[in-house]
Motif scaffolding. Structure first.
Motif, PDB file in Angstrom:
ATOM      1  N   PHE A  28       0.712  -1.276   0.135  1.00  6.35           N
ATOM      2  CA  PHE A  28      -0.123  -0.054  -0.013  1.00  6.35           C
ATOM      3  C   PHE A  28       0.911   1.278   0.031  1.00  6.35           C
ATOM      4  CE2 PHE A  28      -3.142  -2.952   2.335  1.00  6.35           C
ATOM      5  CZ  PHE A  28      -3.991  -3.028   1.121  1.00  6.35           C
ATOM      6  N   PHE A  29       0.621   2.240  -0.927  1.00  5.10           N
ATOM      7  CA  PHE A  29       1.062   3.640  -0.938  1.00  5.10           C
ATOM      8  C   PHE A  29       2.776   3.416  -1.311  1.00  5.10           C
ATOM      9  CE2 PHE A  29      -2.611   4.628   1.245  1.00  5.10           C
ATOM     10  CZ  PHE A  29      -2.851   5.996   0.711  1.00  5.10           C
ATOM     11  N   GLY A  30       3.111   2.134  -1.656  1.00 11.68           N
ATOM     12  CA  GLY A  30       4.539   1.920  -1.926  1.00 11.68           C
ATOM     13  C   GLY A  30       5.332   1.444  -1.018  1.00 11.68           C
ATOM     14  N   GLY A  31       4.634   1.030   0.244  1.00 14.33           N
ATOM     15  CA  GLY A  31       5.276   0.367   1.473  1.00 14.33           C
ATOM     16  C   GLY A  31       6.399   1.315   2.002  1.00 14.33           C
ATOM     17  N   TRP A  32       6.909   0.959   2.802  1.00  9.66           N
ATOM     18  CA  TRP A  32       7.856   1.805   3.648  1.00  9.66           C
ATOM     19  C   TRP A  32       9.421   1.725   3.097  1.00  9.66           C
ATOM     20  CZ3 TRP A  32       7.370   1.847   9.675  1.00  9.66           C
ATOM     21  CH2 TRP A  32       6.008   1.905  10.004  1.00  9.66           C
ATOM     22  N   LYS A  33       9.828   0.800   2.530  1.00 11.19           N
ATOM     23  CA  LYS A  33      11.074   0.495   1.692  1.00 11.19           C
ATOM     24  C   LYS A  33      12.124   0.662   2.956  1.00 11.19           C
ATOM     25  CE  LYS A  33       9.400   2.654  -2.656  1.00 11.19           C
ATOM     26  NZ  LYS A  33       8.152   3.019  -2.200  1.00 11.19           N
ATOM     27  N   ILE A  34      12.035  -0.001   3.901  1.00 12.06           N
ATOM     28  CA  ILE A  34      13.021   0.231   5.109  1.00 12.06           C
ATOM     29  C   ILE A  34      14.218  -0.340   4.401  1.00 12.06           C
ATOM     30  CG2 ILE A  34      13.616  -1.161   7.323  1.00 12.06           C
ATOM     31  CD1 ILE A  34      10.875  -0.697   8.148  1.00 12.06           C
ATOM     32  N   GLN A  35      14.399  -1.293   3.662  1.00 10.83           N
ATOM     33  CA  GLN A  35      15.706  -1.650   3.014  1.00 10.83           C
ATOM     34  C   GLN A  35      16.565  -0.436   2.614  1.00 10.83           C
ATOM     35  OE1 GLN A  35      12.781  -2.340   1.755  1.00 10.83           O
ATOM     36  NE2 GLN A  35      12.645  -2.844  -0.352  1.00 10.83           N
ATOM     37  N   ASP A  36      16.056   0.587   2.437  1.00 10.23           N
ATOM     38  CA  ASP A  36      16.551   1.660   1.639  1.00 10.23           C
ATOM     39  C   ASP A  36      17.195   2.651   2.830  1.00 10.23           C
ATOM     40  OD1 ASP A  36      16.337   0.752  -0.972  1.00 10.23           O
ATOM     41  OD2 ASP A  36      14.515   1.910  -1.039  1.00 10.23           O
ATOM     42  N   THR A  37      16.562   2.523   4.015  1.00  8.39           N
ATOM     43  CA  THR A  37      16.847   3.380   5.041  1.00  8.39           C
ATOM     44  C   THR A  37      17.257   3.009   6.405  1.00  8.39           C
ATOM     45  OG1 THR A  37      14.438   3.190   5.705  1.00  8.39           O
ATOM     46  CG2 THR A  37      15.042   5.152   4.329  1.00  8.39           C
ATOM     47  N   ALA A  38      17.165   1.616   6.464  1.00 10.68           N
ATOM     48  CA  ALA A  38      17.825   0.815   7.557  1.00 10.68           C
ATOM     49  C   ALA A  38      19.252   1.210   7.958  1.00 10.68           C
ATOM     50  CB  ALA A  38      17.445  -0.864   7.679  1.00 10.68           C
TER      51      ALA A  38
END
Length: 239
Positions: A28-38
């Motif tokens: 939803f809404f492109g998700g959080w993409k935590i792999q890019d910010t962790a």
């Protein structure tokens, strides 16, 4: 479970709720993409929600949208995380020494519940737009909100992060239930600000064991949480 394993030896592990939204760009809404910010040494364990999300992510029953009573299985969910998920992660990856939990909306509520229900087990709990007025949302019902619980239990060892969007007030307890109402402010702004004040009164100190962020005008959705999730993760990484 969706697990982000860092390239280097992890120093921190973050157990995050609504796991299906954390990494998948088609969420939803492109998700959080935590792999890019962790942060580089953080193991992130995303726990998918179940169809019983509103029961499992809430500590007491409440009523919403004219429906019957719902919720109150938060103890069982916290015990599932502690007794099933953590041992599984430890077996396969090892468990780093610094342990945290994080979620948004009801996921933020259950993160604070987990920290309180399992004292000493989590060094950090983060709530993004948490539904901290749960327990006293519906008409004719008042169970203990997380605001009231933290007021009663006082200062504890877990460092806390809480944020919201919304329009910044004014807030007030129009129905005299002890919880500031969020009528036109949006994104649980008033309840979050009230909990911040409760925590400060209990002895938490901002920039020490309490972080509060207001993102003016931010709405209640995955895109907004993705835009600011790096903040609580960096706070956690600094512990």
């Amino acid at each position: 479970l969706h697990i982000l394993v860092p390239a280097e030896a992890p120093t921190h592990v973050l157990y995050a709720h609504d796991g299906q939204n954390l990494f998948d760009p088609d969420a939803f809404f492109g998700g959080w993409k935590i792999q890019d910010t962790a942060p580089p040494a953080m193991l992130v364990v995303g726990i998918d929600n179940s169809p019983a999300r509103m029961d499992e992510y809430t500590h007491v029953p409440d009523k919403i949208s004219g429906a019957g009573t719902i919720g109150g299985l938060g103890d069982a969910y916290a015990d599932f995380l502690q007794g099933t998920v953590r041992p599984l992660v430890k077996k396969h990856y090892g468990e780093p020494p610094v342990v945290g939990t994080m979620g948004s909306s009801l996921g933020g509520l259950i993160s604070f519940h987990i920290a309180d229900h399992l004292p000493g087990e989590f060094a950090f709990a983060a709530s993004l737009s948490g539904t901290m007025g749960w327990g006293s949302i519906g008409n004719g019902i008042h169970n203990e909100t997380m605001i009231e619980r933290y007021a009663a239990h006082g200062h504890q060892a877990t460092a806390l992060y809480l944020d919201s969007g919304g329009d910044g007030g004014p807030c007030g307890d129009d129905d005299n239930d002890g919880v500031d109402d969020d009528v036109d402010q949006g994104d649980n702004y008033c309840e979050t600000a009230q909990l911040r004040d409760v925590l400060l009164s209990a002895g938490y100190q901002e920039n020490t064991d309490l972080t509060y962020v207001w993102s003016p005008g931010a709405e209640h959705n995955e895109a907004e949480w993705a835009a600011r999730v790096s903040v609580p993760m960096q706070v956690f990484a600094g512990m």
